[in-house]
Design a protein around this motif. Structure first.
Motif, PDB file in Angstrom:
ATOM      1  N   VAL A  22       8.519  18.430   5.106  1.00  0.00           N
ATOM      2  CA  VAL A  22       7.865  19.696   4.497  1.00  0.00           C
ATOM      3  C   VAL A  22       7.475  20.496   5.677  1.00  0.00           C
ATOM      4  O   VAL A  22       7.661  21.770   5.955  1.00  0.00           O
ATOM      5  N   LYS A  41       2.538  22.211  -3.189  1.00  0.00           N
ATOM      6  CA  LYS A  41       3.389  22.708  -4.036  1.00  0.00           C
ATOM      7  C   LYS A  41       3.024  24.105  -4.319  1.00  0.00           C
ATOM      8  O   LYS A  41       4.005  25.003  -4.461  1.00  0.00           O
ATOM      9  N   LYS A  71      13.139  25.860  -0.157  1.00  0.00           N
ATOM     10  CA  LYS A  71      13.656  25.073  -1.290  1.00  0.00           C
ATOM     11  C   LYS A  71      13.819  23.492  -0.867  1.00  0.00           C
ATOM     12  O   LYS A  71      13.473  22.787  -1.744  1.00  0.00           O
ATOM     13  N   ILE A 117       3.834  26.611  -1.560  1.00  0.00           N
ATOM     14  CA  ILE A 117       5.411  26.659  -1.475  1.00  0.00           C
ATOM     15  C   ILE A 117       5.738  27.665  -2.499  1.00  0.00           C
ATOM     16  O   ILE A 117       6.539  28.597  -2.227  1.00  0.00           O
ATOM     17  N   GLU A 118       5.411  27.620  -3.793  1.00  0.00           N
ATOM     18  CA  GLU A 118       5.552  28.689  -4.877  1.00  0.00           C
ATOM     19  C   GLU A 118       5.248  29.984  -4.461  1.00  0.00           C
ATOM     20  O   GLU A 118       6.063  30.837  -4.490  1.00  0.00           O
ATOM     21  N   LEU A 134       8.914  17.469  -0.801  1.00  0.00           N
ATOM     22  CA  LEU A 134       7.669  17.144  -1.171  1.00  0.00           C
ATOM     23  C   LEU A 134       7.638  16.071  -2.289  1.00  0.00           C
ATOM     24  O   LEU A 134       6.942  15.463  -2.390  1.00  0.00           O
ATOM     25  N   SER A 135       8.752  16.488  -3.177  1.00  0.00           N
ATOM     26  CA  SER A 135       8.903  15.648  -4.239  1.00  0.00           C
ATOM     27  C   SER A 135       9.010  14.219  -3.980  1.00  0.00           C
ATOM     28  O   SER A 135       8.794  13.218  -4.625  1.00  0.00           O
ATOM     29  N   LYS A 187      10.557  22.218  -1.010  1.00  0.00           N
ATOM     30  CA  LYS A 187       9.960  21.442  -2.515  1.00  0.00           C
ATOM     31  C   LYS A 187      10.730  20.082  -2.594  1.00  0.00           C
ATOM     32  O   LYS A 187       9.940  19.411  -3.136  1.00  0.00           O
ATOM     33  N   ARG A 188      11.945  20.088  -2.353  1.00  0.00           N
ATOM     34  CA  ARG A 188      12.807  18.739  -2.657  1.00  0.00           C
ATOM     35  C   ARG A 188      11.831  17.645  -1.804  1.00  0.00           C
ATOM     36  O   ARG A 188      11.826  16.818  -2.105  1.00  0.00           O
TER      37      ARG A 188
END
Ligand SMILES: *[C@@H]1O[C@H](CO)[C@@H](O)[C@H](O)[C@H]1NC(C)=O
Ligand SMILES: *[C@@H]1O[C@H](CO)[C@@H](O)[C@H](O)[C@H]1NC(C)=O
Ligand SMILES: *[C@@H]1O[C@H](CO)[C@@H](O)[C@H](O)[C@H]1NC(C)=O
Ligand SMILES: *[C@@H]1O[C@H](CO)[C@@H](O)[C@H](O)[C@H]1NC(C)=O
Length: 185
Positions: free
Chosen positions: A132, A70, A118, A73-74, A124-125, A121-122
């Motif tokens: 990913v 996470k 983005k 990715i940020e 990964l959650s 990120k989705r």
């Protein structure tokens, strides 16, 4: 009496939920420094990766592999933002059509790259680590395409070369972390 047994049933139920829920049953261990070294050794630029992941303000060793993905990715998104900010004035200042076209295509490449991240990120959650990984590589390819768009003889390397390389490094970090997540989970 009746209300007492109901409340004890509730207690029993909440305990069973506590133990059945896999996220409680299996706490994700923190990433060790050794693991960070292993992850970075799988990237094309291990020293860049180590410099990033051992940044004190990041606390990379106080999170799980999932948390580390996470964070990465940020960082990639922040890098893409910086590059997009750098490109806008270059489009306006371009001396001719060829140069302007190159920067315009690069701007589109980074919009695509941000969309991929983005998506990453989705995914990964949802713990879709393979997904990913696919998006990390898609984002990386956009930076490579940008470098290609600016293959103009006067530019050698392109004015965005360093930014493109930096962005690719972040994508490779995401890729290396998700490779391990795919192996583990
Ligand atoms: C560490 O991270 C912080 C916050 O993201 C950043 O401002 C700083 O420049 C980083 N330090 C290094 C050495 O990369
Ligand atoms: C995390 O890493 C930092 C810097 O590499 C180190 O100083 C610190 O002791 C580590 N913390 C833990 C809990 O391993
Ligand atoms: C992860 O690191 C933090 C901070 O060092 C610590 O409080 C926590 O207990 C660690 N978690 C695990 C599962 O080791
Ligand atoms: C546009 O400008 C670049 C950079 O100065 C130069 O290399 C290129 O030859 C120019 N192209 C045209 C068609 O004038």
């Amino acid at each position: 009496m009746a209300s007492l047994s109901r409340s004890s049933l509730l207690v029993a139920l909440s305990f069973s939920i506590f133990f059945i829920n896999p996220s409680f049953a299996k706490p994700r261990p923190n990433v060790t420094d050794a693991e960070i070294i292993t992850i970075c050794s799988k990237t094309p630029a291990p020293s860049f990766c180590l410099k990033v992941l051992s940044n004190e303000t990041l606390h990379a060793n106080q999170t799980s592999l999932h948390g580390l993905a996470k964070i990465s990715i940020e960082l990639a998104l922040a890098s893409a933002d910086e590059t997009e900010v750098e490109i806008s004035p270059l489009i306006k200042q371009a001396e001719n059509y060829t140069v302007r076209e190159g920067y315009t295509l690069c701007s589109q490449n980074y919009q695509e790259a941000v969309a991929s991240l983005k998506d990453a990120k989705r995914l990964l959650s949802k713990h879709d680590y393979r997904g990913v990984r696919v998006q990390a590589l898609a984002a990386l390819e956009e930076a490579e395409a940008c470098e290609h768009d600016l293959r103009i003889p006067a530019f050698n390397p392109s004015p965005l070369h360093d930014k493109n390389e930096e962005f690719k490094h972040y994508c490779n970090i995401i890729w290396a972390i998700t490779n391990r997540l795919v192996d583990y989970y």
